[in-house]
Design an enzyme around this catalytic site. Structure first.
Site, mmCIF file in Angstrom:
data_model
loop_
_atom_site.group_PDB
_atom_site.id
_atom_site.type_symbol
_atom_site.label_atom_id
_atom_site.label_comp_id
_atom_site.label_asym_id
_atom_site.label_seq_id
_atom_site.Cartn_x
_atom_site.Cartn_y
_atom_site.Cartn_z
ATOM 1 N N CYS A 119 5.753 57.676 31.655
ATOM 2 C CA CYS A 119 5.713 57.109 30.308
ATOM 3 C C CYS A 119 6.138 55.646 30.257
ATOM 4 C CB CYS A 119 6.575 57.938 29.364
ATOM 5 S SG CYS A 119 5.897 59.598 29.092
ATOM 6 N N ASP A 120 5.528 54.939 29.328
ATOM 7 C CA ASP A 120 5.916 53.618 28.858
ATOM 8 C C ASP A 120 6.546 52.707 29.899
ATOM 9 O OD1 ASP A 120 5.129 53.888 25.984
ATOM 10 O OD2 ASP A 120 6.413 55.636 26.187
ATOM 11 N N SER A 468 3.456 49.428 19.642
ATOM 12 C CA SER A 468 3.112 50.581 20.473
ATOM 13 C C SER A 468 1.633 50.535 20.809
ATOM 14 C CB SER A 468 3.431 51.868 19.707
ATOM 15 O OG SER A 468 2.823 52.985 20.316
#
Length: 551
Positions: A119-120, A468
């Site tokens: 993730c991210d 985001s």
């Protein structure tokens, strides 16, 4: 082998005794020792299953004649940390992760490294650390989440954030919101759209640091586990061949990653992470490279939040190799670049036998002639700002409107929910940059509220913070220099007219140069009073246009 420094010779008898304490045999100690950086976590849906991935990597390492030893890293779920001060820690965690990789690998003298992010910030953080230590490395991510289903429609996390805006404005009932939230994220994996996590996992294939399928095989598919096993085997081969990350990541492979980025319509966060990765690879990254590559790279995949498709659809359509093959038809890639498969990218592309053109548009029939991202400049952003142009409605590509200025996202969000933002407005959110945030929070709550209220085609938002990958609309971030550094964005006043022209790549405040100079001379930025890591981070972080890495 690197590991000889901790296991060979009479003076390493104490070291070997500690290896024996782990239960290793003499034979295992003598084999290549492979470190596995496993970011498994009970609090991140994309990382909940990574211990299973790790076990399959270990099986592959054992099968190929190596000895795997796993260690952990931290991780933060951007979705759960969104909209409150926990988001201040998200981007800064990238550097903690890179530092932890460097620390453990240097201390233990591994011969090779497998990194298991998903993730991210965990994906770029691990890659940055791997480039820093430069031992043979391969990336195997946890894979994307499947899309959810609600009332016969495929949905994902970005739909939930927008549903909050819809519920707040009376367009959705509380019961509908409650039912929807149970269906949006059906299981393990990185959130199902082309958000930051999946963007970065897909780009690892173009960088050459992962095997084909890393970016798109769903987390819950058995094929993901087979890829993990194969990655474990491959790292032992890379060690034997002496192929290191800096043999793979160079100016040309960075350009390959950017080209794929533009074709997919990736998250604006890649404009932070690729420069930071390039920095660790000792490559100069000029933000104008984004516009240069975008201008010649068609946007051929329209994935959530900009389109109706999800990562699972891209997987079935042929995955990243199929996208690369389509791009190669215009000679947009450096196909001679080496990959962890041990083969040049050309051979990876040549293996593609099927492309679903419902998901991956033909190169001569793209969604847009230009790529996903654009860098804007002007008197508001002399050093640049970033927008995901393929997620902007046509009617907002050129916009002029009055500024509504807010200090921090919470202040803006309150005004949005209270109905104080009107059609044509330009919302300006200040002191959310790398230093001023600190940590450059994502503004997904604000952009989703606007979208949920039906204002995403009528209102623009600019900030020195970031967005985001789930954001859509005329959302312009990374404005540099930021307000906390005395940047022009900090002197915008309520009612000032802001002019946005995405096709011409401009972002300007419509005041005279004399007026702007007078405001800047008298401007005194607000100082934060954070303590601990954030205080240290704000001292050392570089500007957004440089990738917000720590100096």
């Amino acid at each position: 082998m690197n590991s000889d420094e901790v296991k060979k010779g009479i003076d390493k008898a104490p070291h070997r005794s500690l290896f024996y304490a782990l239960g290793l045999t003499k034979d295992e100690i003598e084999k290549p020792i492979i470190g596995i950086a496993n970011s498994a976590s009970d609090i991140i849906p994309g990382h909940k299953h990574l211990n299973e991935i790790c076990n399959h990597v270990k099986n592959g390492v054992y099968a190929a004649g190596g000895t795997p030893l796993a260690f952990s890293t931290i991780g933060i779920c951007d979705g759960i940390s969104m909209g409150h001060n926990g988001m201040n820690y998200s981007l800064p965690s990238r550097d903690l992760i890179a530092d932890s990789i460097e620390s453990v690998v240097k201390a233990y003298k591994f011969d090779g490294l497998v990194i298991i992010p998903n993730c991210d910030k965990i994906v770029p953080g691990m890659i940055m650390g791997a480039l820093r230590v430069n031992i043979p490395t391969i990336v195997i991510s946890g894979g994307p989440m499947l899309a959810g289903r609600y009332n016969g429609k495929k949905i994902d996390l970005h739909d939930m954030f927008e549903a909050v805006g819809a519920a707040s404005s009376g367009k959705m009932t509380q019961e509908e919101l409650n039912n929807m939230e149970m269906m949006a994220c059906p299981g393990y994996g990185s959130c199902a759209g082309m958000f930051t996590a999946n963007s970065m996992n897909c780009l690892t294939e173009a960088l050459g640091l992962s095997l084909p399928g890393n970016g798109t095989i769903p987390a819950v598919f058995s094929n993901r586990m087979r890829l993990a096993t194969e990655s474990g085997k491959k790292i032992v081969e890379l060690v034997k061949k002496g192929i290191k990350p800096l043999d793979i990541v160079n100016e040309k492979s960075i350009e390959n990653a950017l080209t794929l980025d533009m074709a997919l319509g990736c998250s604006t966060n890649t404009a932070l992470h690729l420069p930071a990765i390039a920095h660790e690879a000792h490559i100069d990254f000029d933000m104008e490279l984004i516009n240069k590559i975008s201008s010649k790279t068609p946007h051929i995949c329209s994935l959530s939040p900009a389109g109706i498709h999800h990562i699972e659809d891209l997987y079935y359509a042929g995955g990243i190799p199929a996208v690369l093959k389509e791009l190669s038809k215009r000679n947009l890639l450096h196909l001679e670049c080496l990959t962890v498969s041990g083969k040049p990218l050309r051979e990876v592309v040549d293996l593609v036998k099927f492309i679903d053109y419902e998901v991956i548009r033909p190169i001569d029939k793209p969604y847009h002639n230009d790529g996903g991202l654009a860098v804007l400049r002007g008197n508001i952003a002399p050093n640049g700002a970033v927008v995901k142009q393929v997620a902007v409605a046509n009617e907002m590509m050129v916009h002029k409107g009055p500024a509504k200025v807010f200090i921090k996202e919470e202040e803006a969000l309150k005004a949005i929910y209270q109905g104080k933002i009107k059609e044509g407005d330009v919302v300006v959110i200040l002191y959310e940059g790398p230093k001023g945030g600190p940590g450059m929070r994502e503004m997904l709550a604000a952009t989703s509220a606007l979208a949920g209220m039906g204002l995403d085609k009528k209102v623009a938002l600019i900030t020195d913070g970031r967005f985001s990958g789930a954001t859509r609309g005329a959302s312009i971030g990374h404005v540099s220099p930021e307000a906390a550094l005395g940047g022009p964005i900090g002197v915008i006043k309520n009612g000032d007219i802001i002019s946005i022209n995405i096709p011409q790549k401009t972002l300007n405040l419509e005041v005279s140069q004399e007026e702007l100079n007078n405001r800047l001379r008298s401007f005194k930025p607000i100082n934060n009073n954070y303590e601990g890591y954030l205080k240290r981070y704000s001292y050392h972080v570089q500007t957004a246009d440089k990738g917000a890495y720590l100096e």
